[in-house]
Scaffold this motif. Sequence first.
Motif, PDB file in Angstrom:
ATOM      1  N   HIS A 190       0.842  -1.198   0.000  1.00  0.00           N
ATOM      2  CA  HIS A 190       0.000   0.000   0.000  1.00  0.00           C
ATOM      3  C   HIS A 190       0.875   1.246   0.000  1.00  0.00           C
ATOM      4  CE1 HIS A 190      -2.902   2.967   1.538  1.00  0.00           C
ATOM      5  NE2 HIS A 190      -3.821   2.171   1.025  1.00  0.00           N
ATOM      6  N   SER A 191       0.369   2.345  -0.543  1.00  0.00           N
ATOM      7  CA  SER A 191       1.158   3.584  -0.590  1.00  0.00           C
ATOM      8  C   SER A 191       1.507   4.099   0.806  1.00  0.00           C
ATOM      9  CB  SER A 191       0.409   4.659  -1.384  1.00  0.00           C
ATOM     10  OG  SER A 191      -0.847   4.924  -0.789  1.00  0.00           O
ATOM     11  N   ASP A 192       0.729   3.769   1.824  1.00  0.00           N
ATOM     12  CA  ASP A 192       1.008   4.176   3.204  1.00  0.00           C
ATOM     13  C   ASP A 192       1.543   3.024   4.059  1.00  0.00           C
ATOM     14  OD1 ASP A 192       0.286   6.948   3.173  1.00  0.00           O
ATOM     15  OD2 ASP A 192      -1.805   6.322   2.996  1.00  0.00           O
ATOM     16  N   ALA A 193       2.045   1.980   3.419  1.00  0.00           N
ATOM     17  CA  ALA A 193       2.492   0.790   4.156  1.00  0.00           C
ATOM     18  C   ALA A 193       3.636   1.099   5.120  1.00  0.00           C
ATOM     19  CB  ALA A 193       2.918  -0.306   3.184  1.00  0.00           C
ATOM     20  N   HIS A 194       4.549   1.992   4.749  1.00  0.00           N
ATOM     21  CA  HIS A 194       5.665   2.301   5.656  1.00  0.00           C
ATOM     22  C   HIS A 194       5.166   2.955   6.935  1.00  0.00           C
ATOM     23  CE1 HIS A 194       7.888   1.503   1.974  1.00  0.00           C
ATOM     24  NE2 HIS A 194       8.913   1.252   2.761  1.00  0.00           N
ATOM     25  N   MET A 195       4.188   3.843   6.820  1.00  0.00           N
ATOM     26  CA  MET A 195       3.604   4.471   8.004  1.00  0.00           C
ATOM     27  C   MET A 195       2.918   3.410   8.870  1.00  0.00           C
ATOM     28  SD  MET A 195       0.526   7.280   8.308  1.00  0.00           S
ATOM     29  CE  MET A 195      -0.709   6.138   7.684  1.00  0.00           C
ATOM     30  N   HIS A 196       2.146   2.535   8.237  1.00  0.00           N
ATOM     31  CA  HIS A 196       1.447   1.498   8.992  1.00  0.00           C
ATOM     32  C   HIS A 196       2.435   0.551   9.677  1.00  0.00           C
ATOM     33  CE1 HIS A 196      -2.755   2.255   8.138  1.00  0.00           C
ATOM     34  NE2 HIS A 196      -2.449   2.498   6.869  1.00  0.00           N
ATOM     35  N   ALA A 197       3.475   0.165   8.994  1.00  0.00           N
ATOM     36  CA  ALA A 197       4.462  -0.752   9.577  1.00  0.00           C
ATOM     37  C   ALA A 197       5.156  -0.105  10.773  1.00  0.00           C
ATOM     38  CB  ALA A 197       5.493  -1.170   8.527  1.00  0.00           C
ATOM     39  N   ALA A 198       5.580   1.143  10.625  1.00  0.00           N
ATOM     40  CA  ALA A 198       6.234   1.837  11.741  1.00  0.00           C
ATOM     41  C   ALA A 198       5.293   1.970  12.927  1.00  0.00           C
ATOM     42  CB  ALA A 198       6.726   3.212  11.281  1.00  0.00           C
ATOM     43  N   GLN A 235      -2.185  -9.775  -1.117  1.00  0.00           N
ATOM     44  CA  GLN A 235      -2.585 -10.799  -2.071  1.00  0.00           C
ATOM     45  C   GLN A 235      -1.458 -11.824  -2.153  1.00  0.00           C
ATOM     46  OE1 GLN A 235      -5.525 -11.000  -3.836  1.00  0.00           O
ATOM     47  NE2 GLN A 235      -6.217  -9.275  -2.602  1.00  0.00           N
ATOM     48  N   PRO A 236      -1.762 -13.095  -2.397  1.00  0.00           N
ATOM     49  CA  PRO A 236      -0.694 -14.100  -2.523  1.00  0.00           C
ATOM     50  C   PRO A 236       0.344 -13.676  -3.559  1.00  0.00           C
ATOM     51  CG  PRO A 236      -2.838 -15.163  -2.442  1.00  0.00           C
ATOM     52  CD  PRO A 236      -3.090 -13.684  -2.546  1.00  0.00           C
ATOM     53  N   GLY A 237       1.600 -13.740  -3.147  1.00  0.00           N
ATOM     54  CA  GLY A 237       2.708 -13.392  -4.039  1.00  0.00           C
ATOM     55  C   GLY A 237       2.968 -11.907  -4.194  1.00  0.00           C
ATOM     56  N   GLU A 238       2.185 -11.064  -3.543  1.00  0.00           N
ATOM     57  CA  GLU A 238       2.362  -9.609  -3.640  1.00  0.00           C
ATOM     58  C   GLU A 238       2.747  -9.045  -2.283  1.00  0.00           C
ATOM     59  OE1 GLU A 238      -0.904  -7.586  -5.509  1.00  0.00           O
ATOM     60  OE2 GLU A 238      -1.215  -9.221  -6.929  1.00  0.00           O
ATOM     61  N   HIS A 239       4.007  -9.215  -1.924  1.00  0.00           N
ATOM     62  CA  HIS A 239       4.507  -8.769  -0.624  1.00  0.00           C
ATOM     63  C   HIS A 239       5.705  -7.855  -0.831  1.00  0.00           C
ATOM     64  CE1 HIS A 239       2.141 -12.125   0.849  1.00  0.00           C
ATOM     65  NE2 HIS A 239       2.841 -12.932   0.091  1.00  0.00           N
ATOM     66  N   ASP A 240       5.848  -6.876   0.021  1.00  0.00           N
ATOM     67  CA  ASP A 240       7.051  -6.055   0.052  1.00  0.00           C
ATOM     68  C   ASP A 240       7.928  -6.613   1.172  1.00  0.00           C
ATOM     69  OD1 ASP A 240       9.056  -4.180   0.401  1.00  0.00           O
ATOM     70  OD2 ASP A 240       7.719  -2.447   0.202  1.00  0.00           O
ATOM     71  N   PHE A 241       8.749  -7.606   0.827  1.00  0.00           N
ATOM     72  CA  PHE A 241       9.561  -8.271   1.842  1.00  0.00           C
ATOM     73  C   PHE A 241      10.596  -7.330   2.449  1.00  0.00           C
ATOM     74  CE2 PHE A 241       8.013 -12.134  -0.351  1.00  0.00           C
ATOM     75  CZ  PHE A 241       7.447 -12.752   0.747  1.00  0.00           C
ATOM     76  N   ASP A 242      11.079  -6.355   1.690  1.00  0.00           N
ATOM     77  CA  ASP A 242      12.026  -5.393   2.273  1.00  0.00           C
ATOM     78  C   ASP A 242      11.362  -4.634   3.418  1.00  0.00           C
ATOM     79  OD1 ASP A 242      14.095  -6.122   0.552  1.00  0.00           O
ATOM     80  OD2 ASP A 242      13.539  -4.598  -0.938  1.00  0.00           O
TER      81      ASP A 242
END
Length: 177
Positions: A86-94, A108-115
């Motif tokens: 998601h465009s706000d994934a870094h904010m959510h993760a932090a 979704q399966p296979g759609e992960h930002d592993f970094d």
Amino acid sequence: RVVSRHVGAMEASVGEHFRGNRCINCMCHSSENLYHYRETSLLRAADDFYPDEPAAQPVHLAHVSYNSLFLGEIGHVDWDMFTSTHSDAHMHAAARAVGGCPIYVSDQPGEHDFDLLRTLVLPDGTALLARHAGRPTRDVLFSDVNADGVSALKIWNENACTGVVGAFNVQGARWDC
């Protein structure tokens, strides 16, 4: 009495049908619900994660942190899922890293930002889990971090090593669901 019986029946069913008593109490903020949970203690701290509503992202973060002031004294808070792409994934993760809540993604399966996901764990795969529900810092406790034009949302917590604070610019966000 009706709520007590309803909650008791729900918890008995969860205990019987879901190993490990896996239940997230959503839509749970009414006091008649909160004070009747005996077996399930995971409490959704805000409205749902709405990935298609950009304005909902910073508001969601403010809601979960402020609601955790109260809910964190009653049970374990749940700040809801997010998607790592998601465009706000870094904010959510932090936020989840300091939130004291379970961290789970709905990719979704296979759609992960592993970094991004690797930033939530140590090199050996373990995590420094926060000890409490993440709460706003004292200096923003009575601020409108979404609209006052000056305050950053600051969320504090502790882990096994130290205290932690996350600072988030959520100014200008407004969203009605």
